[in-house]
Design a protein around this motif. Sequence first.
Motif, mmCIF file in Angstrom:
data_model
loop_
_atom_site.group_PDB
_atom_site.id
_atom_site.type_symbol
_atom_site.label_atom_id
_atom_site.label_comp_id
_atom_site.label_asym_id
_atom_site.label_seq_id
_atom_site.Cartn_x
_atom_site.Cartn_y
_atom_site.Cartn_z
ATOM 1 N N ARG A 668 -22.647 0.976 -11.145
ATOM 2 C CA ARG A 668 -24.058 1.314 -10.888
ATOM 3 C C ARG A 668 -24.223 2.719 -10.312
ATOM 4 O O ARG A 668 -25.230 3.359 -10.540
ATOM 5 C CB ARG A 668 -24.652 0.328 -9.870
ATOM 6 C CG ARG A 668 -24.581 -1.125 -10.289
ATOM 7 C CD ARG A 668 -25.848 -1.560 -10.995
ATOM 8 N NE ARG A 668 -25.730 -2.944 -11.417
ATOM 9 C CZ ARG A 668 -26.057 -3.977 -10.656
ATOM 10 N NH1 ARG A 668 -26.522 -3.775 -9.434
ATOM 11 N NH2 ARG A 668 -25.942 -5.202 -11.100
ATOM 12 N N GLU A 690 -31.009 9.942 -9.093
ATOM 13 C CA GLU A 690 -31.907 9.088 -9.870
ATOM 14 C C GLU A 690 -32.731 9.899 -10.870
ATOM 15 O O GLU A 690 -33.196 9.373 -11.879
ATOM 16 C CB GLU A 690 -32.831 8.300 -8.917
ATOM 17 C CG GLU A 690 -33.540 7.129 -9.538
ATOM 18 C CD GLU A 690 -32.617 5.961 -9.933
ATOM 19 O OE1 GLU A 690 -32.011 6.025 -11.011
ATOM 20 O OE2 GLU A 690 -32.537 4.983 -9.172
ATOM 21 N N VAL A 718 -20.646 13.583 3.146
ATOM 22 C CA VAL A 718 -21.604 12.835 3.975
ATOM 23 C C VAL A 718 -22.744 12.263 3.130
ATOM 24 O O VAL A 718 -23.119 11.100 3.267
ATOM 25 C CB VAL A 718 -22.160 13.752 5.089
ATOM 26 C CG1 VAL A 718 -23.314 13.083 5.815
ATOM 27 C CG2 VAL A 718 -21.039 14.102 6.070
ATOM 28 N N PHE A 721 -21.728 9.303 0.876
ATOM 29 C CA PHE A 721 -21.551 8.077 1.659
ATOM 30 C C PHE A 721 -22.906 7.469 2.027
ATOM 31 O O PHE A 721 -23.123 6.268 1.913
ATOM 32 C CB PHE A 721 -20.744 8.386 2.933
ATOM 33 C CG PHE A 721 -20.332 7.160 3.688
ATOM 34 C CD1 PHE A 721 -19.303 6.364 3.223
ATOM 35 C CD2 PHE A 721 -20.996 6.781 4.835
ATOM 36 C CE1 PHE A 721 -18.925 5.213 3.905
ATOM 37 C CE2 PHE A 721 -20.633 5.632 5.524
ATOM 38 C CZ PHE A 721 -19.589 4.849 5.060
ATOM 39 N N ARG A 722 -23.840 8.330 2.454
ATOM 40 C CA ARG A 722 -25.194 7.879 2.794
ATOM 41 C C ARG A 722 -25.863 7.213 1.581
ATOM 42 O O ARG A 722 -26.488 6.160 1.690
ATOM 43 C CB ARG A 722 -26.009 9.100 3.243
ATOM 44 C CG ARG A 722 -27.409 8.813 3.718
ATOM 45 C CD ARG A 722 -28.156 10.119 3.952
ATOM 46 N NE ARG A 722 -27.490 10.975 4.925
ATOM 47 C CZ ARG A 722 -27.681 12.294 5.032
ATOM 48 N NH1 ARG A 722 -28.511 12.920 4.207
ATOM 49 N NH2 ARG A 722 -27.039 12.992 5.942
ATOM 50 N N GLU A 725 -24.385 3.809 0.852
ATOM 51 C CA GLU A 725 -24.909 2.810 1.783
ATOM 52 C C GLU A 725 -26.333 2.411 1.394
ATOM 53 O O GLU A 725 -26.724 1.249 1.493
ATOM 54 C CB GLU A 725 -24.885 3.335 3.230
ATOM 55 C CG GLU A 725 -23.511 3.310 3.883
ATOM 56 C CD GLU A 725 -23.027 1.901 4.230
ATOM 57 O OE1 GLU A 725 -23.704 0.916 3.915
ATOM 58 O OE2 GLU A 725 -21.922 1.796 4.818
ATOM 59 N N TYR A 726 -27.096 3.418 0.964
ATOM 60 C CA TYR A 726 -28.469 3.142 0.515
ATOM 61 C C TYR A 726 -28.451 2.185 -0.690
ATOM 62 O O TYR A 726 -29.185 1.192 -0.724
ATOM 63 C CB TYR A 726 -29.157 4.469 0.173
ATOM 64 C CG TYR A 726 -30.358 4.348 -0.710
ATOM 65 C CD1 TYR A 726 -31.585 3.909 -0.208
ATOM 66 C CD2 TYR A 726 -30.282 4.680 -2.064
ATOM 67 C CE1 TYR A 726 -32.686 3.802 -1.026
ATOM 68 C CE2 TYR A 726 -31.378 4.569 -2.890
ATOM 69 C CZ TYR A 726 -32.578 4.131 -2.373
ATOM 70 O OH TYR A 726 -33.669 4.009 -3.193
ATOM 71 N N ARG A 728 -26.162 0.115 -1.581
ATOM 72 C CA ARG A 728 -25.606 -1.175 -1.196
ATOM 73 C C ARG A 728 -26.625 -2.010 -0.405
ATOM 74 O O ARG A 728 -26.794 -3.201 -0.651
ATOM 75 C CB ARG A 728 -24.369 -0.907 -0.327
ATOM 76 C CG ARG A 728 -23.537 -2.083 0.051
ATOM 77 C CD ARG A 728 -22.333 -1.612 0.861
ATOM 78 N NE ARG A 728 -22.701 -1.305 2.234
ATOM 79 C CZ ARG A 728 -22.563 -2.180 3.242
ATOM 80 N NH1 ARG A 728 -22.050 -3.367 3.035
ATOM 81 N NH2 ARG A 728 -22.917 -1.838 4.458
ATOM 82 N N GLN A 729 -27.309 -1.374 0.537
ATOM 83 C CA GLN A 729 -28.203 -2.136 1.416
ATOM 84 C C GLN A 729 -29.610 -2.303 0.852
ATOM 85 O O GLN A 729 -30.224 -3.344 1.019
ATOM 86 C CB GLN A 729 -28.304 -1.461 2.790
ATOM 87 C CG GLN A 729 -26.988 -1.434 3.546
ATOM 88 C CD GLN A 729 -27.124 -0.687 4.870
ATOM 89 O OE1 GLN A 729 -28.108 -0.850 5.592
ATOM 90 N NE2 GLN A 729 -26.150 0.118 5.196
ATOM 91 N N CYS A 730 -30.131 -1.253 0.210
ATOM 92 C CA CYS A 730 -31.535 -1.271 -0.199
ATOM 93 C C CYS A 730 -31.726 -1.750 -1.638
ATOM 94 O O CYS A 730 -32.748 -2.351 -1.956
ATOM 95 C CB CYS A 730 -32.158 0.118 -0.059
ATOM 96 S SG CYS A 730 -32.096 0.767 1.612
ATOM 97 N N LEU A 739 -18.040 -0.518 2.602
ATOM 98 C CA LEU A 739 -17.675 0.898 2.531
ATOM 99 C C LEU A 739 -17.154 1.380 3.876
ATOM 100 O O LEU A 739 -17.652 0.962 4.912
ATOM 101 C CB LEU A 739 -18.908 1.754 2.195
ATOM 102 C CG LEU A 739 -19.775 1.334 1.026
ATOM 103 C CD1 LEU A 739 -21.052 2.142 1.033
ATOM 104 C CD2 LEU A 739 -19.025 1.539 -0.277
ATOM 105 N N ILE A 740 -16.197 2.273 3.809
ATOM 106 C CA ILE A 740 -15.845 2.990 5.038
ATOM 107 C C ILE A 740 -15.380 4.391 4.655
ATOM 108 O O ILE A 740 -14.691 4.585 3.654
ATOM 109 C CB ILE A 740 -14.778 2.236 5.877
ATOM 110 C CG1 ILE A 740 -14.637 2.911 7.240
ATOM 111 C CG2 ILE A 740 -13.449 2.171 5.168
ATOM 112 C CD1 ILE A 740 -13.913 2.053 8.252
ATOM 113 N N ILE A 872 -27.447 4.642 -11.569
ATOM 114 C CA ILE A 872 -28.386 5.588 -10.957
ATOM 115 C C ILE A 872 -28.470 6.840 -11.829
ATOM 116 O O ILE A 872 -27.453 7.460 -12.121
ATOM 117 C CB ILE A 872 -27.908 5.987 -9.535
ATOM 118 C CG1 ILE A 872 -27.790 4.772 -8.616
ATOM 119 C CG2 ILE A 872 -28.809 7.059 -8.941
ATOM 120 C CD1 ILE A 872 -29.065 4.209 -8.094
#
Lengths: 983, 94
Positions: A668, A690, A718, A721-722, A725-726, A728-730, A739-740, A872
């Motif tokens: 994705r 996007e 940075v 990674f942000r 996370e977006y 994955r969470q949103c 993620l790490i 995306i």
Amino acid sequence: MSQVNRISGGQIDRTQSIRFTFDGQPYAGHPGDTLASALLANGVQLMGRSFKYHRPRGPLSAGSEEPNALVELRSGARQEPNTRATVAELFDGLTANSQNRWPSLRFDALAINDRLNTFFTAGFYYKTFMWPAAFWEKVYEPIIRRAAGLGSMSRLEDPDEYDKGFLHCDLLIIGAGPAGLMAALTAGRAGARVILADEDFRMGGRLNAETYAVGDQAGADWAAAAVAELASLPNVRLMNRTTVVGAFDHGIYSAVERVSDHLPTPLPGKPRQTLWRIYSAHAISAGGATERPVAFENNDRPGIMLAGSLRAFANRWGVAAGDRVAVFTNNDDGLRSAKDLQAKGVDVVAVIDCREGGDLLPGIRHLRGAEVIDSGGRLGLKSISVRQSSGKTEVIRVNALGVSGGWNPNVNITSHHRSRPEWRADIAAFVPGAGGPDNLISAGAAAGILSTHGALATGQAQALVVLERLGRSAKPAALPKAEDAPIAISPLWYVHHGKGRAWIDPQNDVTIKDVKLAHQENFSSVEHLKRYTTLGMATDQGKTGNVIGLAVMAELTGRSIPETGTTIYRPPYTPVAMGTLAGRSRGKEFKPFRLTPSHKWATEQGAVFVEVGNWLRAQWLPREGETHWRQSVDREVLATRKSVGICDVTTLGKIDIQGTDAGAFLDRVYANTFSTLAVGKCRYGLMLREDGMVFDDGTTARMGEHEFVMTTTTANAVTVFRHLEYCRQCLWPDMDVQLISTTEAWAQYSVAGPNARRLLQKIVDQDISDVAFPYMGAGNVTVCGGLRARLFRISFSGELAYEIAVPTRYGDAMIRKLVEAGAEYDAVVYGTETLGVMRIEKGHVAGNELNGQSTALNMGLGKMVSKKKDSIGMAMAQREGMNNPAGYRLVGVKPVDAANALTAGSHFLEIGAAPIVENDGGWLTSMVYSPHLGSHIALGYLRGGDQKIGRRMRAVNFLNKTDIEVEIVSPHFFDPEGERLRG
Amino acid sequence: MIINHPILGPRDAQEFVYLGDANLINRPDGLTASPQEMHDYVYLRTNPAGEHRELWYHEQGDRSWLVVTRNTVTHEITKVELARDVARQMGRSK
């Protein structure tokens, strides 16, 4: 010179003498003095020159609202321009100089501007310097810049430190006058965590400047006792010399504490100033009120000051501003100044009261229905002209005049949230308006309650309101008895007389005439008035003058003052030094370097470093005898291509991605497919935004069924990674993916060149032959007999290459081990320049191509965007405009004559085409000298470039005036079939 | 500003990175969305003077994405939720 104007009393320590100089002249004062009070005590009224007309000026006030008495304090690197003499604490050895004058304060050549005042009216700059336009930058601006401006900077590095701090409390009280002290006592005694901040070095506010009694004590003594009690409460923090400069969202306030400004130099380890960020559940604005003058002709002479300040100098500092004093007032408070001065034995020659009625002051010549219409004296006040109620004009000899036009509550802090102050006709002043935050309330004079009793009462009442909101019970205590006089004011803004200038904003030299001119030219809204005349735009923000300007405009437009409006204040309340805002964020502490694991080793080798974001990376590593960077880089490139080279690539972003949906997740977020990647393999991935533009690229390895390691570019570590996370969470909240960021966890080295495998096999414990570890292989290995490591067979250089990662703490050992193991192959360590040469030779895109405006198609990677799955940016990448066959394509560029150098940023033009925008074919993105090809080569984006391979064009650069014939070639200059990296 | 993080309590806004309209959560499926739908999602935002639901990322913290309901005029924050919970409520899953 002796302290000729020193009179009895005051809160100064007469047992000690302090020496200081002003404009080189030595003077003496006492502890407790400000520079202004000490100068006045020594008979010095002239302290500065005004901004525009260079008019002689003395202090208008005795506090932070001061517009006139701005001086340069201290010398050398600590020189501080535009310091208000009225708040500068005297210390032994203080040096101060007047500013904005040449050659001297008493004789200032630019005072000629005053004679030319008819030219320098409102809007002067806009009107005068309009044309010719070409003159602006070269002629007008330098002249104006030289003539304007107040103090000067030292232009030396500030030797002092500035700090930042954070405080939390239940209640912040701004101002330690009667209202603030009473509020602090009420809340402090009830156990609330209180911070009481006051800009003055002595708490007590107006009580220090008055002769009022509070209870059975003098006001100043009551204040001192209150401060002593507060100091004994562990839940109360007293902060004097601390100005609350701004109110921000959700109960956050900023305050500047002048920790060391009252000392010659800061004590060891102490900052000069501290910027506090105060988090407070509640706040009470108890900042008092500021007196305003009445404007009349030539009302700006040294010796003319606010009546309350004249009184403050006498009561608090034991200074009479002159020996023949008059007072001009429109309210009863002005009368108090006359009475206090008279009680001190000062010769009060007249009180000019614009009001007709009321009681006569006993023992003083009290002229009612009279106005001051003019003043005389070149460098200081010598006389005033008074128009009596009969119409008769009289000249009175005085050398000091106190003027009172009423008091403006300090609404400054309460309007930082855009709450508009409201007009109160009974006190002829603005008070804090509605619309501010609930947890910021006002008390005392700041709320328009101008009596001492009122201050004590509202201070207590507002503290009780806060305590109730905090859930603490407290009962009102008996208040000490204090004066409760009514205001008794008859508004008078300016004296209608004559054609001369009457100042309302003395610092910016804005006069009544300027307001009239603004109105005449239809700049009659308050915001236009301010900007057209610069009223209130000086360092004092118009604390004394704004309301007068507004009142004059109201009169001119036939509207009421509230109809005319008010400008609201913005932070900071008083000027803040840039150093204070910066705090410790200077130099390295502002932008610390991130060092790679091989940094120490590279430093030992004499590497030349380059800043890459916050990283310092080795740019090249010169060897003995190499005098030019190209010698080093050419050597590094050739040695790597011939045998083997090593490079620290730790700065690339690394993200571990794990979970049962990790593969699906990567499908994705990458434009190409990763779920099909075999365990133990890696793949180049292209990440889009996007909107379909390329966001980032890098290789991602599958270390296990549900375990991937992604690499990003150094710059985007940075943001990628942000973004992940977006996603994955949103976007996909139920995907099992974790993620790490492991960028700092692994030290990673590239080992490239024909001997790369031989070198690494000496270190890696497992078999890494081509069969066991094929091209694009990836896996966990051990090195040096058991240390865990990750190995990736990937190549940025086009050579047989690997990247080996070990835990960061072994990074230094690893570079030494690699160099040692590589010695037999003449291994080199190369820097970012060589990295760049080899990637351009190989046609790989990097930062210059990944510019945020490029598509996969532009880069020649259009086929990587899979349309079989949603990812995306996939949908938007299909847009017609982004798939234009004649759009930019990545090409290689070679000069036809190999002796010619190319310049990145040059534009492609057809041979013979005029160098105009319409003929622009694209540009060269990256350029290097390729020692392998013996020529400069470049990458570039060329319109329809894939159709133009083999064509000759020009690379034109207007900046360095080059026009070079080039050949368009494939971007893969080196080993286009990729045989070497599969070797 | 202070953002009352649902897990960590009140935190200074300086710890967060702002993204924008929380409607970004409503991402259409790229395979089935019409070009117009995708265009509107990528480019169109309401810009209200008043209550606004927006995405904030606790970058200097626990890396939670939050949906913060904030009044753009007064900066009053009336609600703070985990973006993941909001996304699930909006029917998003995998």
